[in-house]
Every structure is written in structure tokens, then in C-alpha cells.
Design a protein around this motif. Structure first.
Motif, PDB file in Angstrom:
ATOM      1  N   ILE A   1       0.762  -1.158  -0.179  1.00 51.97           N
ATOM      2  CA  ILE A   1       0.199  -0.014  -0.034  1.00 51.97           C
ATOM      3  C   ILE A   1       0.634   1.575   0.265  1.00 51.97           C
ATOM      4  O   ILE A   1       0.843   2.258  -1.592  1.00 51.97           O
ATOM      5  CB  ILE A   1      -0.710   0.437   1.100  1.00 51.97           C
ATOM      6  CG1 ILE A   1      -1.840  -0.933   0.900  1.00 51.97           C
ATOM      7  CG2 ILE A   1      -1.611   1.389   1.740  1.00 51.97           C
ATOM      8  CD1 ILE A   1      -3.334  -1.088   1.941  1.00 51.97           C
ATOM      9  N   PHE A   2       1.509   1.847   0.568  1.00 48.98           N
ATOM     10  CA  PHE A   2       2.519   2.433   0.957  1.00 48.98           C
ATOM     11  C   PHE A   2       3.755   2.969  -0.218  1.00 48.98           C
ATOM     12  O   PHE A   2       4.267   3.724  -0.576  1.00 48.98           O
ATOM     13  CB  PHE A   2       3.562   2.505   1.997  1.00 48.98           C
ATOM     14  CG  PHE A   2       2.547   3.111   3.500  1.00 48.98           C
ATOM     15  CD1 PHE A   2       2.259   4.461   3.525  1.00 48.98           C
ATOM     16  CD2 PHE A   2       2.936   2.295   4.440  1.00 48.98           C
ATOM     17  CE1 PHE A   2       1.144   4.795   5.018  1.00 48.98           C
ATOM     18  CE2 PHE A   2       1.940   1.940   5.429  1.00 48.98           C
ATOM     19  CZ  PHE A   2       1.427   3.490   6.015  1.00 48.98           C
ATOM     20  N   GLY A   3       4.158   1.184  -1.188  1.00 51.88           N
ATOM     21  CA  GLY A   3       4.743   1.675  -2.494  1.00 51.88           C
ATOM     22  C   GLY A   3       3.754   1.810  -2.831  1.00 51.88           C
ATOM     23  O   GLY A   3       4.573   2.807  -3.855  1.00 51.88           O
ATOM     24  N   ILE A   4       2.661   1.744  -3.436  1.00 47.09           N
ATOM     25  CA  ILE A   4       1.301   2.362  -4.447  1.00 47.09           C
ATOM     26  C   ILE A   4       1.214   3.169  -3.921  1.00 47.09           C
ATOM     27  O   ILE A   4       1.745   4.710  -4.439  1.00 47.09           O
ATOM     28  CB  ILE A   4       0.485   1.160  -4.470  1.00 47.09           C
ATOM     29  CG1 ILE A   4       0.697   0.896  -4.955  1.00 47.09           C
ATOM     30  CG2 ILE A   4      -0.882   2.275  -5.204  1.00 47.09           C
ATOM     31  CD1 ILE A   4      -0.434  -0.898  -4.218  1.00 47.09           C
TER      32      ILE A   4
ATOM     33  N   PRO B   1       9.977   5.316   7.448  1.00 43.03           N
ATOM     34  CA  PRO B   1       9.794   5.087   8.369  1.00 43.03           C
ATOM     35  C   PRO B   1       7.621   5.002   8.495  1.00 43.03           C
ATOM     36  O   PRO B   1       8.027   4.116   9.910  1.00 43.03           O
ATOM     37  CB  PRO B   1       9.487   7.017   8.661  1.00 43.03           C
ATOM     38  CG  PRO B   1       9.835   7.369   7.474  1.00 43.03           C
ATOM     39  CD  PRO B   1      10.616   6.700   5.942  1.00 43.03           C
ATOM     40  N   LEU B   2       7.133   5.026   7.075  1.00 45.88           N
ATOM     41  CA  LEU B   2       5.714   4.905   7.752  1.00 45.88           C
ATOM     42  C   LEU B   2       5.511   3.641   7.611  1.00 45.88           C
ATOM     43  O   LEU B   2       4.421   3.307   8.441  1.00 45.88           O
ATOM     44  CB  LEU B   2       5.042   5.230   6.251  1.00 45.88           C
ATOM     45  CG  LEU B   2       5.046   7.382   6.176  1.00 45.88           C
ATOM     46  CD1 LEU B   2       4.260   7.520   5.307  1.00 45.88           C
ATOM     47  CD2 LEU B   2       3.977   7.211   7.628  1.00 45.88           C
ATOM     48  N   ILE B   3       5.977   2.407   7.070  1.00 49.16           N
ATOM     49  CA  ILE B   3       6.104   1.113   6.556  1.00 49.16           C
ATOM     50  C   ILE B   3       6.583   0.927   8.311  1.00 49.16           C
ATOM     51  O   ILE B   3       5.613   0.516   9.119  1.00 49.16           O
ATOM     52  CB  ILE B   3       6.818   0.129   5.991  1.00 49.16           C
ATOM     53  CG1 ILE B   3       6.157   0.877   4.935  1.00 49.16           C
ATOM     54  CG2 ILE B   3       7.139  -1.080   6.447  1.00 49.16           C
ATOM     55  CD1 ILE B   3       7.298   0.461   2.919  1.00 49.16           C
ATOM     56  N   LEU B   4       7.374   1.006   8.924  1.00 47.49           N
ATOM     57  CA  LEU B   4       8.578   0.372  10.217  1.00 47.49           C
ATOM     58  C   LEU B   4       7.110   0.792  11.359  1.00 47.49           C
ATOM     59  O   LEU B   4       6.490   0.312  11.876  1.00 47.49           O
ATOM     60  CB  LEU B   4       9.541   1.336  10.091  1.00 47.49           C
ATOM     61  CG  LEU B   4      11.143   0.615   9.830  1.00 47.49           C
ATOM     62  CD1 LEU B   4      11.765   1.521   9.918  1.00 47.49           C
ATOM     63  CD2 LEU B   4      11.173  -0.353   9.621  1.00 47.49           C
ATOM     64  N   GLY B   5       6.749   2.861  11.151  1.00 48.72           N
ATOM     65  CA  GLY B   5       5.909   2.822  12.206  1.00 48.72           C
ATOM     66  C   GLY B   5       4.115   1.612  11.894  1.00 48.72           C
ATOM     67  O   GLY B   5       4.018   1.652  13.335  1.00 48.72           O
TER      68      GLY B   5
ATOM     69  N   LEU C   1      15.734   8.037   9.849  1.00 48.93           N
ATOM     70  CA  LEU C   1      16.117   6.292   8.922  1.00 48.93           C
ATOM     71  C   LEU C   1      15.472   6.818   7.411  1.00 48.93           C
ATOM     72  O   LEU C   1      16.605   6.188   6.811  1.00 48.93           O
ATOM     73  CB  LEU C   1      15.943   5.349   9.305  1.00 48.93           C
ATOM     74  CG  LEU C   1      15.851   3.848  10.686  1.00 48.93           C
ATOM     75  CD1 LEU C   1      15.325   3.637  11.062  1.00 48.93           C
ATOM     76  CD2 LEU C   1      17.614   3.672  10.495  1.00 48.93           C
ATOM     77  N   GLY C   2      14.741   7.370   7.829  1.00 45.64           N
ATOM     78  CA  GLY C   2      14.020   7.226   5.902  1.00 45.64           C
ATOM     79  C   GLY C   2      14.909   8.885   5.561  1.00 45.64           C
ATOM     80  O   GLY C   2      15.113   8.663   4.031  1.00 45.64           O
TER      81      GLY C   2
END
Length: 280
Positions: free
Chosen positions: A24-27, A38-42, A120-121
Motif C-alpha cells: 500500500i505504501f509502495g503504491i 518510516p511509515l511502514i516501520l511505524g 532512518l528514512g
């Protein structure tokens, strides 16, 4: 026995959620990993916080992250480790921190996540990518030579007594044009030093017409001088195959041969730092 199997199957079903989060975040961000990471890790941190009432992390919870972890390893075989390296390291860590926060309710963990994952990001990821891609950029080797002309088609010879920075680009390279403003800032900062010369070097494509490329350069109105390579083959013989590409010469020899890095947040192989290193 049946309850263990049921819990294991539940874990496998839950394992699809981290993969879905990644997709989802990749799209949404079109593969821009400085936002994705950062959003995926969060999100995985929050996901594990909410499921920790159902699963013990070390018994079942760690299996939930396994499908995403294995998918990232598989991706790395096709794209290299430069983009997935931090995911492979920090996806399990973010899952563990989510579970730990549920059990300990220590808000220092939450503060750490909110501060460290964006760092990190924004900072670590781009520098890590440069580190992977520029592993052999610093080297001293013979300069094979390159035939370049100015816009009047006069052949230009490089002064072996000076540090020469060459930014190679093509008319089809969108990233090259985005980096020109940064290249300009560094050029203006260093132009007063008589021992440094900075040039952008256009490498011709088959469809390019010299006069049109000159008009394009003039329309951009940058102050740094632009030279024009006479053939792409010569540039390839130098090892210039992807753009933008930076070669720095000192005493007539190549001292840097790698990616052009101009952003201030890039502190590994940044062009300004590489030039200052050679001065010192």
C-alpha cells in the motif's frame, strides 16, 4: 494440539498484513522509500502493539513478520540490497518494539520510534544507498582522456595542475536536471578557488543535435560552464554508463569515479566534500 495449529494458522493469516502494508505504501508513494520506510516501520510497530494481546512475540508473533522478511530477501536478489537493507534490519526490530511497548507501556519506546524512524528514512537510507552504490568510487587510476568541446566547438584540454570535477549528463536524464541547481550552488561556492574547475559534460544521444543541445543549455542560464563530449562511446570507455555521473581528476588522474551526490543531507561522497578532501 488443535489450539496450537489454530494459532499458527492465525499467525500465517496475520502475516499477510505486513506485506499488504508494504504494498500500500509502495503504491501511495510511488516507490519513494524515504517516506515508505518510516511509515511502514511505524505501521508495523502499531500492528504489533495491537496484536500482542493475542500472540506471544517469541512463540508466534515473530512468525507473522516472516512472510514480509522473506519477500524482502527475495526482492534483494533482483534489485540488490541497497533499497531493502534497512527494511531487513528494522522490520523485525519495529515488530519487537511494538510488542515490547504493549507489555511494558514505556513511553520512551514510543518516543524512540517517533524520532528514529523518520531519521532512518530521511538521512540514513539515502546515505546507505550511496554507500552501497559507490563502494569503489574513491580510487586513483589513469584518466583515459575524453574529447570535449565548448559551444563554439573548440576542443578543450583539462589542466592537469587543477582539480577537475566533471558532471556527466544526457538530455534524457530527468535526475540530472534536478541536480543542476545544487551543482550550481557548489560551483558558486568554490569558483573563487583557482585550483578547482567544475564542468557539466553533456554526453550526446543518437537523437541529439548539437545546436539544439547548446540552445537548451543556454536557456537553463546556469553559471557553471558546460562542455560537450563528442561521443557516447568515449564516455562509456571511462565507465560512465548511468547518469548523472561524477569524475574528479587531480594531477591528471581519476580520484573519484561514481555517482554525483549534491544534496546536503548526503554526507557520504557528497561532491563538495570529495573536492575538499582532495584539496586537503
Amino acid at each position: 494440539m488443535m489450539s496450537k495449529i489454530k494459532r499458527l494458522l492465525q499467525g500465517l493469516v496475520y502475516g499477510l498484513i505486513p506485506i499488504t502494508i508494504y504494498l500500500i505504501f509502495g503504491i501511495l508513494f510511488n516507490g519513494d522509500h524515504k517516506w515508505m520506510l518510516p511509515l511502514i516501520l511505524g505501521s508495523i510497530f502499531l500492528f504489533y502493539y495491537f496484536i500482542s494481546s493475542k500472540f506471544d512475540f517469541w512463540k508466534t508473533g515473530i512468525l507473522i513478520i516472516l512472510p514480509l522478511f522473506l519477500s524482502l530477501l527475495l526482492i534483494s536478489f533482483f534489485t540488490g540490497f541497497n533499497l531493502v537493507f534497512l527494511y531487513i534490519i528494522f522490520v523485525p526490530i519495529s515488530a519487537f518494539l511494538g510488542s515490547l511497548f504493549y507489555n511494558k507501556k514505556n513511553y520512551l519506546i514510543l518516543i524512540f520510534v517517533l524520532v528514529f524512524f523518520p531519521i532512518l528514512g530521511y538521512y540514513v537510507l539515502p546515505n546507505q544507498i550511496v554507500l552501497f552504490n559507490n563502494r569503489s568510487a574513491r580510487q586513483i587510476k589513469e584518466f583515459k582522456g575524453l574529447t570535449v568541446v565548448n559551444k563554439e566547438r573548440d576542443t578543450i584540454q583539462f589542466d592537469k595542475n587543477k582539480i577537475i570535477a566533471l558532471d556527466f549528463w544526457t538530455t534524457s536524464c530527468a535526475i540530472c536536471f534536478k541536480k543542476f541547481p545544487d551543482f550550481e550552488k557548489i560551483y558558486l561556492k568554490l569558483k573563487s578557488n583557482p585550483d578547482i574547475k567544475m564542468y557539466s559534460v553533456n554526453v550526446p544521444l543518437k537523437r541529439d543535435e548539437f545546436e539544439k543541445t547548446v540552445r537548451l543549455v543556454d536557456s537553463l542560464n546556469y553559471q557553471f560552464p558546460t562542455l560537450f563530449a563528442t561521443s557516447m562511446e568515449e564516455a562509456r570507455e571511462l565507465g560512465v554508463k548511468a547518469y548523472p555521473h561524477l569524475i574528479i581528476l587531480k594531477n591528471g588522474k581519476v580520484h573519484y569515479d561514481g555517482r554525483l551526490e549534491t544534496e546536503e543531507k548526503i554526507f557520504i561522497n557528497n561532491i563538495e566534500d570529495e573536492i575538499k578532501r582532495l584539496i586537503e
